[in-house]
Design an enzyme around this catalytic site. Structure first.
Site, PDB file in Angstrom:
ATOM      1  N   GLY A 132      57.174  90.171  39.805  1.00  0.00           N
ATOM      2  CA  GLY A 132      56.264  90.542  38.725  1.00  0.00           C
ATOM      3  C   GLY A 132      54.886  90.939  39.204  1.00  0.00           C
ATOM      4  O   GLY A 132      54.313  91.934  38.743  1.00  0.00           O
ATOM      5  N   GLY A 185      56.255  83.992  56.127  1.00  0.00           N
ATOM      6  CA  GLY A 185      54.850  84.240  55.805  1.00  0.00           C
ATOM      7  C   GLY A 185      53.887  83.410  56.615  1.00  0.00           C
ATOM      8  O   GLY A 185      52.757  83.834  56.872  1.00  0.00           O
ATOM      9  N   ASP A 201      50.605  84.540  46.451  1.00  0.00           N
ATOM     10  CA  ASP A 201      51.075  83.733  45.324  1.00  0.00           C
ATOM     11  C   ASP A 201      51.950  82.646  45.935  1.00  0.00           C
ATOM     12  O   ASP A 201      53.157  82.800  46.058  1.00  0.00           O
ATOM     13  CB  ASP A 201      51.846  84.620  44.344  1.00  0.00           C
ATOM     14  CG  ASP A 201      52.392  83.852  43.162  1.00  0.00           C
ATOM     15  OD1 ASP A 201      51.848  82.775  42.858  1.00  0.00           O
ATOM     16  OD2 ASP A 201      53.374  84.314  42.539  1.00  0.00           O
ATOM     17  N   CYS A 254      50.707  78.290  40.649  1.00  0.00           N
ATOM     18  CA  CYS A 254      50.886  77.855  39.258  1.00  0.00           C
ATOM     19  C   CYS A 254      50.873  76.335  39.194  1.00  0.00           C
ATOM     20  O   CYS A 254      51.417  75.738  38.264  1.00  0.00           O
ATOM     21  CB  CYS A 254      52.159  78.436  38.652  1.00  0.00           C
ATOM     22  SG  CYS A 254      53.666  78.078  39.564  1.00  0.00           S
TER      23      CYS A 254
END
Length: 323
Positions: A132, A185, A201, A254
């Site tokens: 997204g 990562g 993110d 989040c």
């Protein structure tokens, strides 16, 4: 009838006691962070997650689908929300087979706004699945002006899904604007000083998701947020390394845990071998934190949670030599 519990009943009793203990520890941990606010925040996170429609500029959307919807006022790209919070129908493909919109939390779109993406930027999305935020970035890039997105996801199944999402939303003639790769990562150190903007993110505790998934919630412990923070620190080091001098890095989660948010930024500022600074901005929804911004559902009509901080790389290294 015997009052003696069977082995199965004893096991069930122990399991129930363990679940109650997890719930108590969870509430105690976050009550220490949020104080009297925790009760209303917990109630808000138990409610269904709120979503918006992000229109896909590569597709054609029927105006009938937007009837009764309101434009999300706090983002610059075309996103629409339902005033009644109703669920949206699945996206449709246009005559060219390209899907017309993507469903996500509007807070996620706001995090990509923090990158201040320009049409010709080279952008890295370091932990890109499910896709997204990468799609949100693509809405702002223009390949004719040199814009390019590299979307990274280490997990093979999640990377497969990411690639499918990108193919579903970007027409064949535009697909040279992005590349999907699968590196670790935390070890992304082969492309230093390459990107104008980097989005991290980061995988996190995702407490609202846990509250809607009893099996996942039962696995929660305070160690979970500590372990996540350790990996997030390594990811953020790599994200900073990947940015050009004066480039921007947006770190987001989040999670509602300070260990994964402000304390992580504080640790990075203290230990980074690359000169960096935190940039402060205010946003239409949410509230400031020590180093960033957080959107919490009890104060934002159901959006979030989402924490993000903007970091700018200000030099090559403290000794002005590449690592």
């Amino acid at each position: 009838m015997s009052l003696k519990l069977s082995k199965k009943q004893k096991a069930q009793q122990r399991e129930q006691e363990r679940k109650l203990l997890v719930q108590k520890q969870f509430n105690t941990f976050y009550e220490q962070v949020y104080g009297e606010r925790w009760e209303q925040l917990l109630e808000a996170m138990h409610k269904p997650v709120r979503h918006c429609l992000m229109l896909n500029r590569f597709s054609q959307v029927s105006q009938e689908k937007l009837l009764g919807l309101e434009k999300v006022p706090f983002v610059t790209i075309d996103c629409f929300q339902s005033p009644t919070w109703e669920r949206f129908p699945p996206p449709s493909a246009d005559t060219h087979g390209i899907k017309d919109y993507y469903i996500l939390d509007a807070g996620s779109v706001l995090a990509t706004e923090a990158l201040d993406i320009q049409p010709g930027d080279h952008v890295l999305d370091l932990c890109a699945a499910p896709g997204g935020k990468s799609l949100s970035i693509l809405q702002r890039l223009d390949r004719r002006k040199g814009g390019f997105l590299k979307s990274n996801e280490i997990a093979q199944d999640r990377r497969r899904r990411l690639r499918q999402v990108m193919d579903d939303y970007v027409p064949l003639e535009e697909r040279d604007i992005y590349n999907v790769i699968g590196q670790d990562g935390t070890k992304f150190f082969d492309e230093g000083l390459q990107f104008d903007k980097v989005l991290l993110d980061a995988p996190c505790s995702s407490e609202r998701h846990l509250l809607h998934d009893p099996k996942e919630f039962d696995q929660w412990s305070q160690k979970r947020t500590t372990t996540n923070a350790e990996r997030q620190f390594l990811l953020l080091k790599a994200a900073i390394f990947s940015a050009k001098v004066n480039g921007l890095i947006v770190y987001g989660t989040c999670s509602i845990s300070p260990q994964e948010n402000d304390k992580l930024i504080q640790k990075t500022l203290k230990k980074s071998k690359i000169p960096i600074q935190v940039l402060r901005r205010t946003w239409p929804i949410g509230e400031p934190t020590e180093f960033g911004w957080i959107i919490l559902p009890d104060k934002t009509e159901g959006w979030g949670p989402l924490f993000f901080a903007i970091i700018q790389r200000t030099g090559v290294s403290f000794d002005q030599e590449d690592e």
